[in-house]
Every structure is written in structure tokens, then in C-alpha cells.
Write an enzyme that holds these catalytic residues in place. Structure first.
Site, PDB file in Angstrom:
ATOM      1  N   SER A 254      -6.837   2.650  -4.182  1.00 56.82           N
ATOM      2  CA  SER A 254      -5.765   2.490  -3.506  1.00 56.82           C
ATOM      3  C   SER A 254      -4.545   3.296  -3.919  1.00 56.82           C
ATOM      4  CB  SER A 254      -5.102   0.923  -3.602  1.00 56.82           C
ATOM      5  OG  SER A 254      -3.540   1.053  -3.405  1.00 56.82           O
ATOM      6  N   LYS A 255      -3.737   3.953  -2.849  1.00 58.19           N
ATOM      7  CA  LYS A 255      -2.882   4.999  -3.265  1.00 58.19           C
ATOM      8  C   LYS A 255      -1.709   4.310  -3.110  1.00 58.19           C
ATOM      9  CE  LYS A 255      -4.727   9.417  -2.940  1.00 58.19           C
ATOM     10  NZ  LYS A 255      -4.215  10.772  -2.812  1.00 58.19           N
ATOM     11  N   ARG A 256      -1.471   2.927  -2.646  1.00 61.57           N
ATOM     12  CA  ARG A 256      -0.163   2.372  -2.748  1.00 61.57           C
ATOM     13  C   ARG A 256       0.700   2.594  -3.862  1.00 61.57           C
ATOM     14  NH1 ARG A 256      -0.694  -3.248  -1.540  1.00 61.57           N
ATOM     15  NH2 ARG A 256      -2.969  -2.795  -2.252  1.00 61.57           N
ATOM     16  N   GLN A 257       1.885   3.028  -3.819  1.00 64.04           N
ATOM     17  CA  GLN A 257       2.511   3.125  -5.208  1.00 64.04           C
ATOM     18  C   GLN A 257       2.751   1.932  -5.723  1.00 64.04           C
ATOM     19  OE1 GLN A 257       3.855   6.228  -6.432  1.00 64.04           O
ATOM     20  NE2 GLN A 257       3.011   7.462  -4.526  1.00 64.04           N
TER      21      GLN A 257
END
Ligand code: GLU
Length: 478
Positions: A254-257
Site C-alpha cells: 500500500s502507498k497510503r500515507q
């Protein structure tokens, strides 16, 4: 001239530093240190729409915190600056003009509407949605005319229409792409800024980068980059594309911050040494599969040869285990100091230094991160609350007898010591005939509000005799 390895970390300041980017930075750093080369930080900030305020500062401070010192870059300087691409736009312009003059790139005056229509038409004909190269056909006069009237334009790379390109990547080995898959890449956008591809190639060349080490997601850009090197007549650097980072279920990480920002791991109480160690093993390992390394040890052990091709699973359980091991390796005093901010934000009053220190001694065996200390320490601080099941145990006849016996015995103890508590446990078994769960469950419930937890002597060590007696009294009265 002496050959010196030069590698770079080239982040775009579009947010906080992601663990994947940390790995890229780390591998570049390690390769430079291992080979006595230079590690360069270059900020790729030409995409003004994705620019995030404060991101550059965050990048620099996170690299510093992680111990990844760079030799050239923002704040440091160097002979190949400026190290911000936004300050190098005139350089890119000069090079793109050369490409146009040599017939390797061309102005494209297609509007966003033209492109949209082209795309839709291609899709309806079941074709690849790609730029169809129509502006390649413009005559010099038409181009001049368009420029004179001030029509906005982009500059595109002339990509061969057929054939294929094969290159050698240090990790992926032999890679081949057919040219028909590759679009006439935009090199200069209509706002005059270069795209990543042009700026990246020009800078890698001008900054004398010898090895490009970066994530696998950039592999598909290589054909365009190699074409640019060829058009410019430059020797390309060696390439090493790092395996994708995967979740445990093998999906792309996941690239979600917030999930994977290095800063968040630090604020959750992961130690920098543990993070560096863990991240180093995401796609690289030594011949002997050793797990624990300091940064200095990694600087010696690292090699590009041992980077794996297959995706690296980001296993949070492993990170937790590793971080817990690092915490347990710290000096007691050091942990006490590092844990303070977490207690402060939890509102637990740690002014009793003796109790705090003893709580840390007991809990350091039981936490994975620093932020878990206050949560786990709650059992030693404040009022305990019991649910119905627990009250049933507390109310049992045996439990009551147990509490009275312990209150009496403990009250005569002036000095606590673990031996005397062990003796008391034995005495209880003999005098009251209470033992095993019947002894430990009601005692732990009264002292820390749960049936499972640290040993009774350890609990009393933290609480002290006075608190212990007070908690037993309270349980007896409920
Ligand atoms: N600016 C690119 C990034 O954000 C750099 C990729 C590369 O290393 O070439 O990841």
C-alpha cells in the site's frame, strides 16, 4: 581519470518518505559506502502539480535520522549542483533543443481535446491507446507558424515504430521490450517543465552517475532512457531495479500515507536501527541468511549481486519482532528516556521514578515498540476495572481468604524482595491449600486487573508493598 562509483537517490517531493523509498535510499547509500563511492541526493521536483509543501525538509531530516548521510545534495552542495531539478530547467531546455535540431524529438501541438479524441478512437478500434505521432509529420513551416502564433506545445521523443530493445539489468538480467509498446514520450510539458524522463537522464549523465539503483516500477522507463542516451551519444549508467515490495497476501504494498511512511514508523516507536536492519533485508540478504546488522555492518556486507528478483514481502510481524529485539538490547536507562514522550502523551503520571523504572524493567520484555509501553503500563497505574467474569473470581471464598492472608503477611514486610514473595506463595499453598490458577488468577486480578501478565513477584516489584496492599484491600472489599 580514476573511476569512482557515484549513485544517487532521486526522490520526488510528493509526500512523506515511504518505506520503499527508504530502501532505495539505503541500498544506494550502502553501495556507495561499500565501494568508497559517492552518494548523491537529487530532488526531482519538476512536477509542480504533485509538489507537497514541507516534503523536501521531511526527506532530508528522515535521511539524517536514519543515518544515511549523503555526500552531495541540498544543504551540502557539491560540484554537480544545483541538486534541485526545478533549478536546472535551462539545462534541460538546452538539451531538448539539441534533440529537436538532430531530428530525435519534435514539437507536438495537439491539445488535450485532440489527445482525448485520439484515445477514444483508438479504444473503439481495439488499438493500443498511444500517441499516433501525427505531429511528426508537420513541416518546418507549419512548426514555425504555430510557434509564431504562440500555440502551446509539448516536446516528444521519437520512438522507433518497430523492432525491440534488449538491455541488461544487474538484478533482472536480460530484459527486452518491443518498441511498439512505447509511446512517443513527452520530454517537455506545455508548462515548459521537463518530464521525469528527460530530466532524470540529463542529470544522471551530467552528475556522472555510474549506477542507477531504484524500484522495479521504473524498469519500463528504461527503453526511453536508453534511447535518450543513444540520441545524446552518452554512455548509460549500469542499472539495478529492486524487487517490488509486497503485502503479506502478495499484493503490491500500500502507498497510503500513514501505513508506510517512515516518519509514522518512527513516531510509533520503531527504532531507527531496527528499521534500517529490517528494510535492508527487503530484497537483499547475505550468503549466510544472517538477520541482525548494524548500519556499519551492512556497509561492509552489502552487495548488488545478492539482491533478489522476486518481490519482497513487507512482514509487519517480523518488523515487530525485530524491533522488540532491538528494544531489549538497549540499556535500561536509554529505554527509560526514550519511552518518556509516549508516557507524556498518554497522560500516565510517571513522577514516581522508582515505579517507572521498575515498570520499564518488567515491560521491556513484553513490548514490540516504544509506543506500547504506556498501554501495557496501564495495569500498574490508576484504578482497575473488572468485568462480571472477573468479579466472579474475586468474590470466590478462596480468593477472599487469599487476599486477607496476603494483606496480613505483606504488612509485616518492611523490605520487598522477590525471594520473600516466592516464599509467601509457597506459604499460601501450605497454609490455605490454594495453588495454581486458584492462586495466580485472583492475585493477578486484584493487582493488575487481568488474569494473565507478569509474574507476581515482578508485579509487586513495580507496585511496591504499599500499592500492593491497597489493591488487595480494594479487591477484598468489592
Ligand atoms: N523521481 C523518481 C522517484 O520519485 C526517481 C526514480 C529514479 O530513481 O530514477 O522515485
Amino acid at each position: 581519470m580514476e573511476y569512482k562509483i557515484r549513485v544517487r537517490f532521486a526522490p520526488s517531493p510528493t509526500g512523506f518518505l515511504h518505506v520503499g523509498s527508504l530502501r532505495t535510499a539505503l541500498y544506494n547509500y550502502l553501495y556507495a559506502r561499500k565501494t568508497g563511492g559517492s552518494f548523491i541526493l537529487r530532488i526531482e521536483d519538476t512536477d509542480r502539480n504533485r509538489y507537497v509543501e514541507g516534503a523536501v525538509e521531511n526527506l532530508i531530516s528522515t535521511l539524517k535520522t536514519m543515518g544515511l548521510d549523503y555526500d552531495e545534495g541540498p544543504e551540502k552542495g557539491g560540484n554537480f549542483g544545483p541538486y534541485f531539478q526545478s533549478k536546472r530547467t535551462s539545462i534541460y531546455r538546452e538539451y531538448v533543443d539539441k534533440l529537436i535540431a538532430d531530428g530525435h524529438a519534435y514539437q507536438c501541438f495537439c491539445t488535450p481535446d485532440d489527445l482525448e479524441k485520439m484515445r477514444n478512437d483508438q479504444i473503439s478500434r481495439n488499438e493500443n491507446a498511444q500517441y499516433d505521432g501525427r505531429c511528426r509529420l508537420l513541416t518546418q513551416n507549419q512548426i514555425k507558424e504555430n510557434l509564431k502564433t504562440g500555440l502551446p506545445y509539448t516536446v516528444r521523443l521519437k520512438v522507433p515504430n518497430d523492432g525491440e530493445i534488449t538491455f541488461y539489468d544487474l538484478v533482472r538480467e536480460k530484459v527486452t521490450f518491443p518498441w511498439e509498446m512505447i509511446d512517443d514520450q513527452i520530454l517537455i510539458k506545455s508548462d515548459g517543465y521537463p518530464t521525469y524522463h528527460l530530466a532524470n537522464v540529463v542529470d544522471d549523465h551530467l552528475m556522472k552517475i555510474t549506477h542507477v539503483i531504484r524500484g522495479e516500477e521504473w524498469l519500463s522507463s528504461i527503453p526511453k532512457h536508453l534511447l535518450l542516451y543513444q540520441y545524446f551519444g552518452w554512455k548509460p549508467p549500469k542499472m539495478a531495479h529492486l524487487p517490488l515490495l509486497l503485502n503479506k497476501d502478495k499484493s503490491k504494498l500500500s502507498k497510503r500515507q500513514g501505513d508506510v511512511a517512515v516518519e509514522d514508523f518512527l513516531s510509533k516507536g520503531y527504532l531507527t536501527d531496527a528499521l534500517v536492519n529490517f528494510v535492508a533485508l527487503l530484497g537483499w540478504h547475505a550468503a549466510d541468511d544472517r538477520e541482525f546488522y548494524t548500519l556499519t555492518e551492512l556497509e561492509k556486507a552489502f552487495s548488488l549481486k545478492r539482491i533478489s528478483k522476486s518481490g519482497a514481502v513487507f512482514d509487519l510481524d517480523k518488523l515487530n519482532w525485530m524491533n522488540g529485539s532491538y528494544i531489549r538490547k538497549l540499556d535500561q536507562k536509554d529505554i527509560e528516556i526514550r519511552a518518556v514522550p509516549y508516557f507524556e502523551s498518554s497522560g500516565i503520571d510517571i513522577s514516581d521514578k522508582r515505579k517507572y523504572s521498575r515498570a520499564i524493567t518488567v515491560l521491556r520484555e513484553r513490548v514490540d515498540t516504544l509506543s506500547e509501553f504506556p498501554e501495557k503500563a496501564k495495569i500498574f497505574y490508576g484504578e482497575l476495572k473488572f468485568d462480571e467474569e472477573q468479579l466472579k473470581i474475586i468474590h470466590q471464598e478462596n480468593s477472599r481468604r487469599l487476599y486477607s492472608f496476603w494483606i496480613e503477611e505483606l504488612q509485616v514486610q518492611t523490605e520487598y524482595n522477590p525471594e520473600s514473595v516466592k516464599k509467601l506463595i509457597n506459604d499460601t499453598q501450605e497454609s490455605l491449600g490454594v495453588k495454581g490458577r486458584d492462586l495466580y488468577f485472583p492475585l493477578r486480578l486484584a493487582l493488575i486487573g487481568t488474569t494473565h501478565g507478569p509474574d507476581i513477584p515482578a508485579i509487586i516489584e513495580v507496585l511496591g508493598i504499599e500499592d500492593t496492599v491497597a489493591r488487595l484491600e480494594k479487591a477484598k472489599m468489592i
